[in-house]
Scaffold this motif. Sequence first.
Motif, mmCIF file in Angstrom:
data_model
loop_
_atom_site.group_PDB
_atom_site.id
_atom_site.type_symbol
_atom_site.label_atom_id
_atom_site.label_comp_id
_atom_site.label_asym_id
_atom_site.label_seq_id
_atom_site.Cartn_x
_atom_site.Cartn_y
_atom_site.Cartn_z
ATOM 1 N N PHE A 186 39.656 31.334 47.629
ATOM 2 C CA PHE A 186 39.161 32.705 47.678
ATOM 3 C C PHE A 186 39.528 33.427 46.373
ATOM 4 N N GLY A 187 38.574 34.225 45.872
ATOM 5 C CA GLY A 187 38.872 35.031 44.686
ATOM 6 C C GLY A 187 37.798 34.901 43.623
ATOM 7 N N TRP A 188 38.103 35.426 42.457
ATOM 8 C CA TRP A 188 37.139 35.401 41.351
ATOM 9 C C TRP A 188 37.111 34.020 40.719
ATOM 10 N N SER A 197 30.937 35.015 36.096
ATOM 11 C CA SER A 197 32.092 35.375 36.923
ATOM 12 C C SER A 197 31.601 36.036 38.209
ATOM 13 N N ALA A 198 32.116 35.555 39.328
ATOM 14 C CA ALA A 198 31.686 36.086 40.629
ATOM 15 C C ALA A 198 32.835 35.959 41.632
ATOM 16 N N LEU A 199 32.802 36.805 42.631
ATOM 17 C CA LEU A 199 33.821 36.773 43.689
ATOM 18 C C LEU A 199 33.434 35.744 44.739
#
Length: 326
Positions: A186-188, A197-199
């Motif tokens: 989980f995370g960027w 870059s995406a969550l």
Amino acid sequence: MHLIITDAWLAKSRAVYLSGTRLVVVGFVAALVLMLVAAGMYHWVFLKGAREGWPVIGSLVKLVVKDEFEQRDRFLRENLDVMAKRLGEMQAKMMQLEALGERVSGLAGVNPNDIKTQPGRGGVLVTGRSLTMEELQATLADLDRLTDQRVDLMTVMESRLFDQKIKKMMVPTQQPVQAGVLGSAFGWRIDPLNGRSALHTGLDFPADPGTPILAAAGGVVVTQEYHSAYGNMVEVDHGNDLVTRYAHASRVLVKKGDLVKRGQKVAEVGTTGRSTGPHLHFEVLVQGVYQDPQKFLTAGQKLPQAPTVAIASSAAAQPATVPRPK
């Protein structure tokens, strides 16, 4: 009435006058004396005959003694019946208390066999008098009252422990894929499809197609649909605004409105939707806010307070709530 009393030679005589009142008094006294003499003779004869075993007297004594014993036995039987009924009630309550104790110990994680172990006892024997019937009844009444109190206490404890267990069962701590290896946390991250870059809003568990997807906790299926990004998707509501999402499934085995148990197979791993290969995308949302599912999976039995902490930390880390995808 005149009575003339003379001697044998008629030399002397005496006249006695008795009025009606005196005659009644004399008759009453004579009857009383006669009754006392008869009672004394009867008592003497009865005792002598009982001691020496005269046939008639012995039969009478046996009848009297038999009747007395029968009355005593009847009295004892009545009291024993009452005591047996009370004892049966106490045995039933003790069985109920034992059953409650086993259930409560199971909920509390205690081995029931450890509770049944008899503790060591001993000491010097100091004998005392036997208990009377009244003392025995009072003791049983106290034991009955104490048993009722213990049953009530155990019932309350069972109810609270059951509520706690249900709450724990409604928290997603079950691994959604057995022996699943975490592929993406989980995370960027760098998005695997566009390179930007995406969550990443959940956890990815790579697995072979058809691998069972298990419900992380018990709840109600609130969504079962195909989504352009998630593919075949299932959402399970666990109460308290806690929802888990299972995405990219090849096949879904539940429908909206179904009740699912913790560890129940709800779908199979696939690569539908926005996916580069077969895997499970697993999400946890609290009040619509994405949470790190790994916190729930590793928290274990200490999890009941975790959702609240996760909400606070997520709210502090994220500037805005990420809406549910349409």
